[in-house]
Design an enzyme around this catalytic site. Structure first.
Site, short mmCIF file in Angstrom:
data_model
loop_
_atom_site.label_atom_id
_atom_site.label_comp_id
_atom_site.label_asym_id
_atom_site.label_seq_id
_atom_site.Cartn_x
_atom_site.Cartn_y
_atom_site.Cartn_z
N SER A 34 -20.05 26.34 -11.30
CA SER A 34 -20.11 24.94 -11.30
C SER A 34 -19.32 24.58 -9.69
O SER A 34 -18.45 25.32 -9.01
CB SER A 34 -18.89 24.41 -12.16
OG SER A 34 -18.14 24.84 -12.33
N ALA A 35 -18.99 23.35 -9.36
CA ALA A 35 -18.20 22.77 -8.36
C ALA A 35 -16.98 23.38 -8.73
O ALA A 35 -16.61 23.82 -7.36
CB ALA A 35 -18.20 21.59 -8.21
N CYS A 36 -15.86 23.40 -9.44
CA CYS A 36 -14.53 23.68 -9.71
C CYS A 36 -14.31 25.41 -9.28
O CYS A 36 -13.37 25.52 -9.17
CB CYS A 36 -14.49 23.13 -10.63
SG CYS A 36 -14.33 23.41 -12.00
N SER A 37 -15.70 25.83 -9.56
CA SER A 37 -15.72 27.40 -9.16
C SER A 37 -16.71 28.23 -8.25
O SER A 37 -16.05 29.06 -7.52
CB SER A 37 -16.45 27.95 -10.73
OG SER A 37 -17.60 27.64 -10.57
#
Length: 91
Positions: A34-37
């Protein structure tokens, strides 16, 4: 909710990192997790929250389309992913 410009998928049995590097070599910028990782080598907290197991989570890729992405760009990426799937996904 989901974003109309973002697609997440996996090729069963193929690590997303490999797909990402191969797409990058072919001129397509995609990501894993995901974008947050972004940049992490572990399964993202988002994948864990969705109940995606470790192996499946590492197979995940994320494709984001921008305002300047053409239909031809999307079709070319789809064709390359289909080739990779035929060649790499175990039956």
């Amino acid at each position: 909710y989901q974003l109309p410009s973002t697609l997440g998928l996996r090729l069963k049995g193929v690590e997303g990192q490999y797909i990402m590097l191969e797409c990058n070599r072919l001129g397509f910028a995609i990501s894993t997790g995901s974008a947050c990782s972004t940049g992490l080598q572990t399964v993202s907290k988002t994948m864990e929250a969705l109940g995606v197991a470790d192996k499946k989570g590492k197979e995940f890729i994320r494709i984001s389309f921008g305002w300047n992405t053409s239909a031809e760009d999307a079709k070319a990426l789809g064709e390359k992913l289909a080739i990779m799937a035929r060649e790499l996904v175990p039956l």
